[in-house]
Every structure is written in structure tokens, then in C-alpha cells.
Design a protein around this motif. Structure first.
Motif, PDB file in Angstrom:
ATOM      1  N   LEU A 174       0.646  -1.241   0.031  1.00 20.47           N
ATOM      2  CA  LEU A 174      -0.051  -0.047  -0.049  1.00 20.47           C
ATOM      3  C   LEU A 174       0.904   1.295   0.022  1.00 20.47           C
ATOM      4  N   GLU A 175       2.007   1.281   0.613  1.00 18.39           N
ATOM      5  CA  GLU A 175       2.723   2.302   0.772  1.00 18.39           C
ATOM      6  C   GLU A 175       3.393   2.680  -0.584  1.00 18.39           C
ATOM      7  N   ILE A 176       3.912   1.775  -1.108  1.00 18.88           N
ATOM      8  CA  ILE A 176       4.625   1.928  -2.467  1.00 18.88           C
ATOM      9  C   ILE A 176       3.466   2.413  -3.322  1.00 18.88           C
ATOM     10  N   GLU A 177       2.407   1.740  -3.598  1.00 19.80           N
ATOM     11  CA  GLU A 177       1.143   2.409  -4.262  1.00 19.80           C
ATOM     12  C   GLU A 177       0.865   3.658  -4.020  1.00 19.80           C
ATOM     13  N   ARG A 178       0.739   4.125  -2.866  1.00 24.93           N
ATOM     14  CA  ARG A 178       0.725   5.735  -2.485  1.00 24.93           C
ATOM     15  C   ARG A 178       1.567   6.481  -3.387  1.00 24.93           C
ATOM     16  N   ARG A 179       2.797   5.941  -3.016  1.00 24.44           N
ATOM     17  CA  ARG A 179       3.950   6.821  -3.324  1.00 24.44           C
ATOM     18  C   ARG A 179       3.911   7.003  -5.010  1.00 24.44           C
ATOM     19  N   ASN A 180       3.568   5.824  -5.713  1.00 24.11           N
ATOM     20  CA  ASN A 180       3.589   5.959  -7.202  1.00 24.11           C
ATOM     21  C   ASN A 180       2.288   6.911  -7.635  1.00 24.11           C
ATOM     22  N   ALA A 181       1.181   6.700  -6.679  1.00 22.68           N
ATOM     23  CA  ALA A 181       0.131   7.620  -7.266  1.00 22.68           C
ATOM     24  C   ALA A 181       0.383   9.032  -7.236  1.00 22.68           C
ATOM     25  N   ALA A 182       1.138   9.537  -5.897  1.00 15.40           N
ATOM     26  CA  ALA A 182       1.699  10.978  -5.835  1.00 15.40           C
ATOM     27  C   ALA A 182       2.577  11.194  -7.065  1.00 15.40           C
ATOM     28  N   LEU A 183       3.205  10.216  -7.520  1.00 19.73           N
ATOM     29  CA  LEU A 183       4.010  10.534  -8.657  1.00 19.73           C
ATOM     30  C   LEU A 183       3.199  10.774  -9.796  1.00 19.73           C
ATOM     31  N   CYS A 184       2.246  10.066 -10.039  1.00 18.83           N
ATOM     32  CA  CYS A 184       1.541   9.926 -11.275  1.00 18.83           C
ATOM     33  C   CYS A 184       0.740  11.216 -11.261  1.00 18.83           C
ATOM     34  N   ALA A 185       0.181  11.768 -10.303  1.00 17.51           N
ATOM     35  CA  ALA A 185      -0.712  13.033  -9.890  1.00 17.51           C
ATOM     36  C   ALA A 185       0.360  13.804 -10.159  1.00 17.51           C
ATOM     37  N   ALA A 186       1.271  13.907  -9.595  1.00 19.66           N
ATOM     38  CA  ALA A 186       2.230  15.294 -10.029  1.00 19.66           C
ATOM     39  C   ALA A 186       2.350  15.387 -11.520  1.00 19.66           C
ATOM     40  N   GLY A 187       2.739  14.119 -12.179  1.00 21.57           N
ATOM     41  CA  GLY A 187       2.910  14.272 -13.600  1.00 21.57           C
ATOM     42  C   GLY A 187       1.752  14.741 -14.142  1.00 21.57           C
ATOM     43  N   VAL A 188       0.450  14.427 -14.014  1.00 23.29           N
ATOM     44  CA  VAL A 188      -0.688  14.946 -14.853  1.00 23.29           C
ATOM     45  C   VAL A 188      -0.788  16.311 -14.346  1.00 23.29           C
ATOM     46  N   ASP A 189      -0.750  16.845 -13.089  1.00 26.32           N
ATOM     47  CA  ASP A 189      -0.782  18.106 -12.962  1.00 26.32           C
ATOM     48  C   ASP A 189       0.344  19.156 -13.831  1.00 26.32           C
ATOM     49  N   TYR A 190       1.625  18.500 -13.790  1.00 27.16           N
ATOM     50  CA  TYR A 190       2.755  19.223 -14.577  1.00 27.16           C
ATOM     51  C   TYR A 190       2.082  19.408 -15.999  1.00 27.16           C
ATOM     52  N   LEU A 191       1.635  18.247 -16.553  1.00 30.12           N
ATOM     53  CA  LEU A 191       1.223  18.486 -17.887  1.00 30.12           C
ATOM     54  C   LEU A 191       0.022  19.250 -18.138  1.00 30.12           C
ATOM     55  N   ARG A 192      -0.706  19.163 -17.060  1.00 29.81           N
ATOM     56  CA  ARG A 192      -2.074  19.911 -17.419  1.00 29.81           C
ATOM     57  C   ARG A 192      -1.701  21.510 -17.530  1.00 29.81           C
ATOM     58  N   ARG A 193      -0.580  21.774 -16.663  1.00 27.50           N
ATOM     59  CA  ARG A 193      -0.094  23.347 -16.468  1.00 27.50           C
ATOM     60  C   ARG A 193       0.660  23.622 -17.555  1.00 27.50           C
ATOM     61  N   LEU A 194       1.450  22.654 -18.290  1.00 23.64           N
ATOM     62  CA  LEU A 194       2.239  22.976 -19.541  1.00 23.64           C
ATOM     63  C   LEU A 194       1.327  23.171 -20.744  1.00 23.64           C
ATOM     64  N   VAL A 195       0.144  22.457 -20.670  1.00 24.96           N
ATOM     65  CA  VAL A 195      -0.969  22.501 -21.894  1.00 24.96           C
ATOM     66  C   VAL A 195      -1.457  23.835 -21.898  1.00 24.96           C
ATOM     67  N   ARG A 196      -2.017  24.018 -20.248  1.00 23.20           N
ATOM     68  CA  ARG A 196      -2.533  25.527 -20.428  1.00 23.20           C
ATOM     69  C   ARG A 196      -1.712  26.575 -20.639  1.00 23.20           C
ATOM     70  N   GLU A 197      -0.563  26.613 -20.130  1.00 19.27           N
ATOM     71  CA  GLU A 197       0.330  27.714 -20.075  1.00 19.27           C
ATOM     72  C   GLU A 197       0.746  28.011 -21.446  1.00 19.27           C
ATOM     73  N   ASN A 198       1.031  26.758 -22.309  1.00 16.43           N
ATOM     74  CA  ASN A 198       1.689  26.873 -23.616  1.00 16.43           C
ATOM     75  C   ASN A 198       0.648  26.949 -24.610  1.00 16.43           C
ATOM     76  N   GLN A 199      -0.741  26.817 -24.420  1.00 17.54           N
ATOM     77  CA  GLN A 199      -1.760  26.482 -25.237  1.00 17.54           C
ATOM     78  C   GLN A 199      -1.664  25.495 -26.252  1.00 17.54           C
ATOM     79  N   ILE A 200      -1.308  24.318 -25.670  1.00 18.48           N
ATOM     80  CA  ILE A 200      -1.053  23.086 -26.717  1.00 18.48           C
ATOM     81  C   ILE A 200      -2.111  22.472 -26.929  1.00 18.48           C
ATOM     82  N   GLU A 201      -2.172  22.362 -28.564  1.00 23.58           N
ATOM     83  CA  GLU A 201      -3.488  21.878 -28.908  1.00 23.58           C
ATOM     84  C   GLU A 201      -3.190  20.331 -29.076  1.00 23.58           C
TER      85      GLU A 201
END
Ligand SMILES: Cc1cc2nc3c(=O)[nH]c(=O)nc-3n(C[C@H](O)[C@H](O)[C@H](O)COP(=O)(O)OP(=O)(O)OC[C@H]3O[C@@H](n4cnc5c(N)ncnc54)[C@H](O)[C@@H]3O)c2cc1C
Length: 439
Positions: free
Chosen positions: A100-127
Motif C-alpha cells: 500500500l505504501e509503494i502504491e501511495r507513492r506511485n500515485a503521488a508521482l502519477c498525480a504530479a505528472g498529470v498536474d505538470y502536463l496540465r499546467r504546461l498544456v494550459r500555459e503554452n496553449q498546446i492543442e
């Protein structure tokens, strides 16, 4: 791991394999700039997929004065990161949670990756058709229903929310009675992956230079490191290997990441009367709870995507005949779900490679003097790979963060038996997955 001397790569990615997403980009990318002559830089990054793009961006942000050469054998958006099913997963789990602990850590990394991509797409208006629709885990029979209940339990254990979608509602949403039940999970995104990668490549900081169609054929250790390409060389003070399952060609993570091929087909855009046979959703993303089942998407530009079938990818090539077999399986899956749409033509069928480890482990960090590596594998690899690429850049620049602590706390990818044992074990497992799949 890496050793001294020269490392010749025996197997290179193929630039000619089809990729439906890349072929249907609304604006074809301009001509590539290859490595020609002698290029000196502070940092060379080999591989411009999710990991390499994130590492290049973060490195260039943290080291304004440094020059970064991002080198790819093919075009940005043509590799696995631009040929996947387009789920940017904030978390993904199948079956019983082992730790469970490893799963939580992986989930935190995945969520950070999606948030980062979401921000880049928005800021750079990537279609790239970015959509926060989330994902539906779907079941087609009683066994699938049991898997769904396990999945809902996993979500509870991870303190994540998800909601059940009952059969009538599901039929209204998707226009098919094929699925019996589903779970909706929020937080992930759906994209046109080639458009996302091309957009990320186009919006890199000015101190990154992109070199495409330039397979690195050999790496020689020394100061500087020398990367040999067909028409030139790159001399770099530091090197990041972000070339996925091809890193083992350069002596990194040998027999630690299993190369697996999986396959997808994309239809032409559905006509208006064809779209009326689907349900109320203008787009959707369905993930099978059965590992042998089909991933299905309705894209924003009204195409259906189907992904299923796996094969052992040691040759790091899509084997002859594999695409015909995959296309037949995609056609069958389409007919079973939407018989009225069963003959809509596919514009492309393709395969691509992804990596699995035996222990949900990572390949991340220093491998030799001036050489670092990052490989994305297992669950949610684009999102987790994006986070890992970004964090590797932070690590080499001495930036500390809780997320980096999480990344380095994960177990390293465990050693696997070499072929022919590995081939036998993987093929047996893949046959079992296929035989147990009722879809
Ligand atoms: C059909 C399919 C569906 C998938 N669906 C999903 C999904 O929905 N969500 C998800 O998260 N993941 C999915 N995946 C997996 C995911 O796409 C990959 O695991 C991920 O993109 C790997 O990212 P990466 O940056 O590590 O590697 P890659 O994207 O493979 O990038 C590595 C790059 O290195 C380059 N390279 C290799 N060798 C050399 C060399 N010698 N010289 C120069 N360049 C080199 C390659 O050309 C390549 O562009 C899917 C994969 C496939 C094939």
C-alpha cells in the motif's frame, strides 16, 4: 552499471513504423534538424519521449546558462509517448495492491505528472485535445464485476474516490449493452498523445536544442562524453539517458525492464449518423479491468481508438504479421461493442513498446560519472515518466523536494532472468492473460 569505454547500440528504434496519432496530426511538424557535424553542449539527453522532454525542460529552467541537446532517433511524438492510448493517469491499479505504501507513492508521482502536463498544456496553449473527462474502468461479465469490486476497494484503501456507474446509465453513456458495470475515476486526462508530445517539444526553453532523426549509435566515456550519430557527434559534459527500453543497448538496466509490445487502431472520424449510435458522451476513455481486455476511446475529433494484445518485445521491433493480427482483434472488439459500427474503417494500426519491471521498480538516477538514466515503466508510465524526468533534472541540479524523496524511496527495478527463460515466462503469462479474457 555503465562502465568505461565505448558502448555501441545494436538495436535502434524504427522510424518507419506506423503511428495513427502522428499520421492524423492536424499540422504536420516541420522538417527535422538532425545532428550534423560536431555539437558541444553541457547536457545531452537521449530520447525525447515523456521522460526526456520533462528532463530537458526542467534542466533548462534550473540551469539558464547551460545548453541542452535533446536527441531522438525518430521524431518527437513518433515514439511510445506519442503512440499510446492517451490516458494521462493520475493513478492506475489492477488486481490486489501488493504494498500500500509503494502504491501511495506511485500515485503521488502519477498525480504530479498529470498536474505538470496540465499546467504546461494550459500555459503554452498546446492543442492536443486535452480533456479532464477522467476514466471509466469497465467490466463485461461477472468476473469483470468482481475485479471492479476489488478496484473500488483499492481506491478506498488509497483514500481516493470513485463512483459506480450502473448498467442503464452505462448504456445511455456509451450506446452499448456490452459492458455490465463500471467505475468512474476522476483526475486523469485524455489527450491526442502525438499532439501533446509535439507541443511539448515546440515549447521548450530557448537553451534546449532539439535534434531529431539522429539515432545515437555509440557513446564513448571520457571528458567530454562523445555521442556518435550517423552524420555527426555530440560532445557533452553530462548525459541523461531517457530512451526507454533502448537504454539497455547502452548497458543501462540490462535484464531489469521487460520490453512488451502492445497495439492500437484508430478509425476515421465517425459521421454524424454513426455518432448517433454511440451514447450521450461526446468523448470517453474506457480501461478494461481484465488485463487482456480492450482499452477504448472516443476522441474529441470523433474517432474510435481500440488497444489490446501484447507480445514480448525483445527484438524491439514490431514483428511481421503482428499488425494484421492486432487489427483483426481490434475489429472483433469493435464489432462486439458496437455491431452497427463494426465496419468503420481503421486509418491506422500500429504497435509500440513499453517497459514492465517485476516489482513495480524504477530506473532513476546516476549510473556513472556524468551519466544519469530514467526509464518509465509499469502503471501510468506517461504521467509517472513525466514526473520522473522532471525530478531527475532536479536531482542533478541539487534541488530537494518531498516528491524527489518519494521518487528515490521507490525500489529499483529488480533483476530478471535472461532469455530464453524470460521469454518463456513472459509468453506463458501473456497466453494466460489472453485465455482468461472473455472480451
Ligand atoms: C499502444 C500503446 C498504448 C499505451 N497506452 C498508454 C496510456 O494510455 N497511458 C500511459 O501512461 N502509457 C501508455 N503506454 C505506455 C507509454 O506510452 C510508455 O510507457 C511511455 O510513453 C514511455 O515514455 P518514455 O519517455 O520512457 O519512452 P519513449 O516515449 O519510448 O521515448 C524514448 C525515446 O528514445 C528514443 N531513442 C531510443 N533509442 C535511441 C537512440 N539510440 N538514439 C536516440 N534516440 C533513441 C526513441 O526514439 C523514443 O522517442 C502505451 C504504450 C503503447 C505502445
Amino acid at each position: 552499471m555503465f562502465g568505461h569505454g565505448r558502448r555501441k547500440t545494436r538495436t535502434l528504434p524504427s522510424a518507419s513504423e506506423p503511428n495513427g496519432w502522428y499520421e492524423t496530426l492536424s499540422t504536420p511538424p516541420p522538417a527535422a534538424r538532425p545532428v550534423v557535424g560536431s555539437i558541444a553542449c553541457d547536457w545531452a539527453i537521449v530520447g525525447a519521449g515523456a521522460c526526456g522532454l520533462a528532463a530537458a525542460r526542467r534542466l533548462a529552467e534550473l540551469r539558464h546558462q547551460d545548453t541542452v541537446a535533446l536527441i531522438d532517433a525518430s521524431r518527437i511524438g513518433h515514439g511510445a509517448s506519442g503512440r499510446n492510448a492517451g490516458f494521462m493517469l493520475n493513478h492506475n491499479t489492477h488486481g490486489e495492491i501488493k504494498d500500500l505504501e509503494i502504491e501511495r507513492r506511485n500515485a503521488a508521482l502519477c498525480a504530479a505528472g498529470v498536474d505538470y502536463l496540465r499546467r504546461l498544456v494550459r500555459e503554452n496553449q498546446i492543442e492536443c485535445q486535452w480533456s479532464d473527462w477522467g476514466r471509466l474502468y469497465v467490466a463485461a461479465d461477472d468476473a469483470g464485476g468482481t475485479h471492479l469490486s476489488e478496484l473500488a476497494g483499492n481506491y478506498r484503501r488509497l483514500d481516493r474516490t470513485c463512483s459506480w456507474v450502473e448498467p442503464d446509465r452505462l448504456r445511455d453513456m456509451l450506446g452499448t449493452a456490452f459492458y455490465t458495470r463500471a467505475i468512474h475515476a476522476a483526475g486523469s486526462a485524455l489527450v491526442q498523445p502525438a499532439a501533446l508530445m509535439v507541443g511539448l517539444g515546440r515549447t521548450l526553453p530557448a537553451n534546449v536544442r532539439v535534434y531529431e532523426e539522429s539515432p545515437v549509435l555509440e557513446i564513448s566515456s571520457g571528458t567530454p562524453l562523445r555521442l556518435t550519430c550517423a552524420r555527426g557527434e555530440v560532445l557533452a559534459r553530462n548525459l541523461i539517458l531517457a530512451n526507454s527500453v533502448f537504454a539497455e543497448e547502452m548497458g543501462v538496466a540490462r535484464w531489469r525492464v521487460v520490453p512488451i509490445a502492445t497495439y492500437a487502431s484508430l478509425t476515421r472520424p465517425l459521421r454524424l449518423e454513426e455518432r448517433s449510435r454511440l451514447g450521450s458522451e461526446s468523448e470517453f476513455g474506457l480501461l478494461p479491468v481484465d488485463p487482456g481486455g480492450s482499452t477504448v476511446r472516443l476522441t474529441r475529433d470523433h474517432r474510435l481508438l481500440l488497444r489490446n494484445s501484447f507480445s514480448y518485445g525483445r527484438a524491439k521491433r514490431i514483428e511481421p504479421g503482428a499488425l494484421d493480427r492486432a487489427e483483426r482483434r481490434h475489429r472483433k472488439a469493435l464489432r462486439r461493442r458496437w455491431p452497427d459500427l463494426g465496419d468503420v474503417p481503421f486509418v491506422s494500426t500500429w504497435g509500440g513498446l513499453l517497459g514492465f519491471t517485476r516489482n513495480d521498480g524504477t530506473v532513476f538516477g546516476r549510473v556513472a560519472d556524468g551519466i544519469h538514466a530514467v526509464i518509465s515503466s509499469d502503471a501510468g508510465p506517461v504521467a509517472r515518466g513525466t514526473a520522473a524526468g522532471m525530478l531527475l533534472a532536479e536531482q542533478v541540479c541539487g534541488v530537494r523536494s518531498t516528491l524527489l524523496d518519494i521518487m528515490v524511496s521507490l525500489p529499483g527495478a529488480g533483476l530478471l532472468p535472461p532469455d530464453p527463460v524470460l521469454r518463456m515466462v513472459v509468453n506463458r503469462r501473456l497466453r494466460l492473460i489472453e485465455s482468461e479474457c472473455s472480451e
